[in-house]
Enzyme design. Structure first.
Site, PDB file in Angstrom:
ATOM      1  N   SER A  38      -9.613   1.798   2.896  1.00 30.54           N
ATOM      2  CA  SER A  38      -8.745   2.569   2.038  1.00 30.54           C
ATOM      3  C   SER A  38      -7.706   1.734   1.293  1.00 30.54           C
ATOM      4  O   SER A  38      -7.075   2.250   0.368  1.00 30.54           O
ATOM      5  CB  SER A  38      -8.024   3.626   2.875  1.00 30.54           C
ATOM      6  OG  SER A  38      -7.199   3.015   3.850  1.00 30.54           O
ATOM      7  N   LYS A  97       0.867  -1.177   0.000  1.00 29.26           N
ATOM      8  CA  LYS A  97       0.000   0.000   0.000  1.00 29.26           C
ATOM      9  C   LYS A  97       0.903   1.226   0.000  1.00 29.26           C
ATOM     10  O   LYS A  97       1.924   1.256   0.716  1.00 29.26           O
ATOM     11  CB  LYS A  97      -0.883  -0.044   1.251  1.00 29.26           C
ATOM     12  CG  LYS A  97      -1.908   1.070   1.353  1.00 29.26           C
ATOM     13  CD  LYS A  97      -2.781   0.871   2.593  1.00 29.26           C
ATOM     14  CE  LYS A  97      -3.871   1.926   2.714  1.00 29.26           C
ATOM     15  NZ  LYS A  97      -4.764   1.703   3.863  1.00 29.26           N
ATOM     16  N   SER A 139      -9.841  -0.649   7.048  1.00 28.40           N
ATOM     17  CA  SER A 139      -9.288  -0.555   5.688  1.00 28.40           C
ATOM     18  C   SER A 139      -8.587  -1.786   5.150  1.00 28.40           C
ATOM     19  O   SER A 139      -8.213  -1.803   3.979  1.00 28.40           O
ATOM     20  CB  SER A 139      -8.342   0.631   5.591  1.00 28.40           C
ATOM     21  OG  SER A 139      -9.094   1.808   5.483  1.00 28.40           O
TER      22      SER A 139
HETATM   23  N1  GLN Z   1     -13.250   4.141   6.490  1.00 29.33           N
HETATM   24  C1  GLN Z   1     -12.560   4.512   7.672  1.00 29.33           C
HETATM   25  C2  GLN Z   1     -12.124   5.951   7.591  1.00 29.33           C
HETATM   26  O1  GLN Z   1     -12.349   6.548   6.606  1.00 29.33           O
HETATM   27  C3  GLN Z   1     -11.387   3.603   7.920  1.00 29.33           C
HETATM   28  C4  GLN Z   1     -10.211   3.916   7.086  1.00 29.33           C
HETATM   29  C5  GLN Z   1      -9.015   3.098   7.455  1.00 29.33           C
HETATM   30  O2  GLN Z   1      -9.117   2.069   8.106  1.00 29.33           O
HETATM   31  N2  GLN Z   1      -7.862   3.590   7.063  1.00 29.33           N
HETATM   32  O3  GLN Z   1     -11.571   6.487   8.489  1.00 29.33           O
END
Ligand code: GLN
Length: 483
Positions: free
Chosen positions: A151, A76, A175
């Site tokens: 994400s 990532k 994410s």
């Molecule tokens: N969807 C969640 C957020 O927007 C989690 C994102 C993540 O785990 N990086 O914060």
């Protein structure tokens, strides 16, 4: 060759059926051919990959072995990679080449993994759809009109489309698990402190945790083995021995106590997903598990607490991106204030700016007690709920997401609608617990995930249960059409 799992690749390399160099070339060609449909990569690292593949082949020729020696992966794009762009999905870091490797990157490289590239992601890991990336949205290989989740959506789409067997992700509020669920993968968020955060660009430091995305629990075990362990460079890293995750996969589930929280089955859950969740419970019962209804009474407060704590920490972490020290700087600043304002205003996208504003507001002197402090208290209550539940059961099982992957753009005008999709995943981050999502069926041709949660440092238990489930079901073997 692209259908092989990490475990199969390790056997193929050991049996000299193919070399890492051949495999790497084949996968790089496949990425070049197919990724334009998906947009799952921000950068390809062909030269590095071929160099690492040749080095791995040479190490094998010298008698070395290891499940990751010569295995192709991707990171990532928030794991720092020395000399390689590390963008975090943001214009702010479009020109940033990290001066060092993240611990996770260095550990996997030392184990012989081959880095094919850096995957697309929501900007600064903020999002659940991979639509907030500066590099454009990622498409879901199961239906190119749908989001892959976020994400870590680039890692998920790439692995689901068989562009490579496994990739790293990070999970602040879901994410890893949520994109795994939406693309038919297995994804694991480890216990907070299990995997080093050093060199992982911070979103919300008390919640962020790196982990593996792969097609099987067996492969998650292999990748986690290479990622986990104490790191003196990360002050929140925990000095606990790392078990042999692969060795634990075959434990019997006889007598395993599964807790199913009644709060999970509220109005927001797609009833078809509820049915698939209960079908997975039946499958585990056949393997000897016993099931019990439990309660997590404070779950309803999780989303508001998370969406105060995560933006608060983000607003603090992202203050370092000021146009002076890192990344993007605006043209012709008039003075220092103009430099800050325009560099940040132009470098960050709208979702990141929204989070910074929410976070700065929640932390401001007049509102700190009302929002941030209260959210921290809720966090403790949520943790206490889990501690009570784990006195009665060994794992907690439920849906990973309330809905299957939505259409691109469907939730763009309403950020709160997207935040609600995180309802099942964020509690594990608030409590610091490990969680895993595994494939459990399809709704309208789109994958559905089941989430398993376990007590601290019981990643092995999650992998064991998911592996046993996968020995008796074939959801995880399904391949999206066209890939
Ligand atoms: N969807 C969640 C957020 O927007 C989690 C994102 C993540 O785990 N990086 O914060």
């Amino acid at each position: 060759m692209h259908q092989l799992t990490l475990a199969e690749i390790a056997r193929g390399l050991a049996d000299k059926k193919f070399s890492s160099e051949e495999l790497t070339k084949a996968l790089l060609a496949r990425i070049t051919q197919l990724d334009p449909q998906l947009n799952s990569f921000i950068s390809l690292t062909e030269d590095l990959a071929l160099q690492q593949a040749k080095a791995a082949d040479a190490r094998r020729a010298n008698g070395e072995s290891g499940a990751l020696l010569g295995a192709p992966i991707a990171h990532k794009d928030l794991f720092c990679t020395q000399g390689i762009r590390t963008s975090c999905g943001s214009k702010m870091l479009d020109n940033f080449k990290a001066p060092y490797d993240a611990t996770v990157v260095a550990k996997l490289a030392a184990a012989g993994a081959v880095t094919l590239g850096k995957t697309n992601m929501d900007e600064f890991a903020m999002g659940s759809a991979n639509e907030s990336s500066y590099y454009g949205p990622v498409k879901n290989p199961w239906n190119l009109e749908h989001v892959p989740g976020g994400s870590s959506g680039g890692s998920a789409a790439a692995v689901a489309a068989r562009l490579l067997p496994a990739a790293t992700g990070t999970d602040t509020g879901g994410s890893i698990r949520q994109p795994a669920a939406l693309t038919n993968l297995t994804g694991l968020k480890p216990t907070y402190g299990r995997v080093s955060r050093w060199g992982m660009i911070a979103y919300a430091s008390s919640l962020d945790q790196g982990g593996p995305l792969a097609r099987t629990a067996e492969d998650c075990a292999i990748l986690l083995q290479g990622m986990a362990g104490f790191d003196p460079q990360d002050s929140t890293s925990i000095d606990e021995p790392v078990p042999d995750y692969s060795a634990g996969l075959n434990g019997s589930l006889q007598g395993l106590r599964i807790g199913v929280p009644k709060e999970y089955f509220s109005a927001g859950l797609d009833p078809r997903i509820a049915d698939l969740v209960m079908a997975s419970v039946e499958e585990l019962k056949k393997l000897g598990a016993v099931v019990k209804e439990i309660s997590l009474p404070n779950m309803q407060h999780a989303i508001p607490a998370y969406y105060v704590i995560a933006p608060a920490e983000a607003s603090s972490n992202l203050s370092r991106f000021d146009g002076v020290r890192f990344g993007y700087r605006c043209e012709d600043p008039k003075n220092l204030e103009d430099l800050y304002k325009r560099s940040r205003g132009e470098g960050f996208g709208p979702e990141v700016q929204r989070r910074i504003m929410v976070g700065a507001y929640a932390l401001s002197a007049g509102y700190y007690d009302a929002y941030y402090l209260k959210a921290q208290r809720i966090r403790r209550l949520i943790k206490n709920d889990f501690m009570a539940a784990f006195n009665e059961v060994d794992i907690i099982l439920g849906p990973t997401t309330p809905n299957p992957a939505w259409k691109l753009g469907a939730k763009n005008s309403d950020p709160v609608a997207a935040y609600l999709e995180d309802v099942y995943t964020i509690t594990a981050n608030l409590a610091g617990l490990p969680g895993l999502s595994m494939p459990a069926g399809f709704v309208d041709g789109l994958p559905v995930g089941v989430q398993l949660l376990a007590p601290y440092f019981q990643e092995g238990r999650l992998l064991n249960v998911a592996h046993q489930y996968q020995q008796n079901t074939d959801w995880h073997t399904r391949t999206p059409t066209g890939f």
